[in-house]
Design an enzyme around this catalytic site. Structure first.
Site, mmCIF file in Angstrom:
data_model
loop_
_atom_site.group_PDB
_atom_site.id
_atom_site.type_symbol
_atom_site.label_atom_id
_atom_site.label_comp_id
_atom_site.label_asym_id
_atom_site.label_seq_id
_atom_site.Cartn_x
_atom_site.Cartn_y
_atom_site.Cartn_z
ATOM 1 N N GLY A 11 0.804 -1.217 0.000
ATOM 2 C CA GLY A 11 0.000 0.000 0.000
ATOM 3 C C GLY A 11 0.833 1.261 0.000
ATOM 4 N N ASN A 12 2.077 1.185 0.532
ATOM 5 C CA ASN A 12 2.947 2.361 0.558
ATOM 6 C C ASN A 12 3.318 2.825 -0.852
ATOM 7 O OD1 ASN A 12 4.585 -0.179 0.642
ATOM 8 N ND2 ASN A 12 6.252 1.247 0.317
ATOM 9 N N LYS A 120 -10.150 -7.519 11.168
ATOM 10 C CA LYS A 120 -9.386 -6.649 10.279
ATOM 11 C C LYS A 120 -9.925 -5.221 10.339
ATOM 12 C CE LYS A 120 -6.597 -5.501 6.879
ATOM 13 N NZ LYS A 120 -5.137 -5.435 7.057
ATOM 14 N N LYS A 203 -3.830 -9.070 0.553
ATOM 15 C CA LYS A 203 -3.400 -9.014 -0.849
ATOM 16 C C LYS A 203 -2.160 -9.873 -1.093
ATOM 17 C CE LYS A 203 0.225 -5.999 -0.494
ATOM 18 N NZ LYS A 203 1.632 -6.276 -0.887
ATOM 19 N N LYS A 265 3.342 -11.426 4.544
ATOM 20 C CA LYS A 265 4.271 -11.461 3.412
ATOM 21 C C LYS A 265 5.114 -12.729 3.460
ATOM 22 C CE LYS A 265 4.491 -6.427 3.039
ATOM 23 N NZ LYS A 265 3.199 -6.287 3.734
#
Length: 302
Positions: A11-12, A120, A203, A265
């Site tokens: 998102g960054n 979330k 994601k 991740k």
């Protein structure tokens, strides 16, 4: 001949350096991010791109909340679809050439335990009175240190339903943007009908599913650090370079990677290789080119 690479942008990469998410901030951020992706395409790699959408969905949710007395709020799966198209358009404009966006659905299990315990957080913080108002509309809110925030389910991604379209476009020479924000979450009923649900999908975990579905040999998870770090925040912190699945799985199980940041991740990187991928790479956006050669980043192999 280059490799078939799936890149998951954090998102960054979609906002300004300070997290600002105005249209101009997003436009500039995407242009910066896409330069690194374009370099891989120019080197002959076949690239599929996915991305986060937290700030964009957060903005849409806020608009829903502020305008609820004027227009009916739209469901969360609609917000994900809208942000896929918006971010995808920015990427297309920045990439140029043969590029395409696929608005992508991700199948989840309606019996996933996540639906029974939504954890979330999404959107912005509000005071308790506003939170109670939205609870009356059927939403779930929880109290955090900074105030009250809406929480939703984050179920496991089972299948990227539109992966065949992504594959066909890739084979035709397109750089494809797909499964933004983890994909639009849908469930299938007993008659086979698909319906969107109020949920968000991680994601990175969705990227691992998409990477397998489109036959990628490498999954690159681009984040804001050069590599995953063992013992982060301690005197013994060390970045991970090349690492085998068994060692990384043991470190993950031991709790070395935070659940809300590096944990998903690492889990996505592990799943991709465990289920047949050649290798996964976790590195910063600026280093994705050299990381593909194994010279930097955390490179996960069997």
């Amino acid at each position: 001949m280059g490799e078939r690479v799936l890149i998951a942008l954090g998102g960054n990469a979609m906002t300004g350096p300070d997290g600002a998410a105005s249209p101009l901030d997003q436009h500039r951020a995407v242009e910066r991010a896409v330069r690194h992706v374009a370099a891989l395409v120019e080197d002959g790699h076949r690239v599929t791109l996915t991305h986060g959408n937290g700030p964009q969905v957060g903005n849409l949710i806020l608009k829903n909340q502020l305008a609820a007395h004027v227009v009916p709020p739209v469901p969360l799966d609609w917000c994900v679809a809208q942000t896929q198209a918006t971010v995808g358009t920015l990427v297309l404009n920045a990439l140029g050439g043969r590029a395409a966006v696929v608005v992508t659905r991700t199948l989840v299990d309606p019996a996933d335990p996540a639906f029974q315990d939504p954890v979330k957080p999404i959107g912005r913080y509000f005071d308790e009175a506003r939170a109670r108002h939205f609870e009356g509309l059927g939403q779930t809110w929880r109290r955090f240190d900074r105030g009250w925030r809406r929480v939703v389910a984050s179920p496991e991604p089972l299948e990227i339903l539109d992966a065949p379209a992504v594959t066909a476009l890739t084979e035709a020479g397109f750089t494809v943007v797909a499964a933004g924000g983890g994909g639009v979450p849908v469930v299938r009923d007993a008659e086979g009908r698909l319906t969107g649900v109020e949920a968000v999908i991680d994601k990175d975990l969705a990227a691992a599913v998409l990477a397998r579905a489109v036959g990628a040999t490498v999954l690159v998870i681009a984040t804001d650090v050069p590599a995953a770090v063992v013992g982060f925040g301690t005197a013994g912190a060390r970045p991970l370079g090349g690492v085998g699945v068994a060692e990384l799985r043991a470190l993950h199980t031991a709790g070395h990677f935070a659940g809300g940041s590096m944990g998903p991740k690492v889990e996505a990187a592990l799943r991709f290789v465990e289920q047949g991928g050649d290798r996964s790479v976790i590195t910063s956006l600026e280093e994705i080119g050299t990381a593909l050669t194994g010279k930097t980043g955390t490179v996960v192999r069997k």
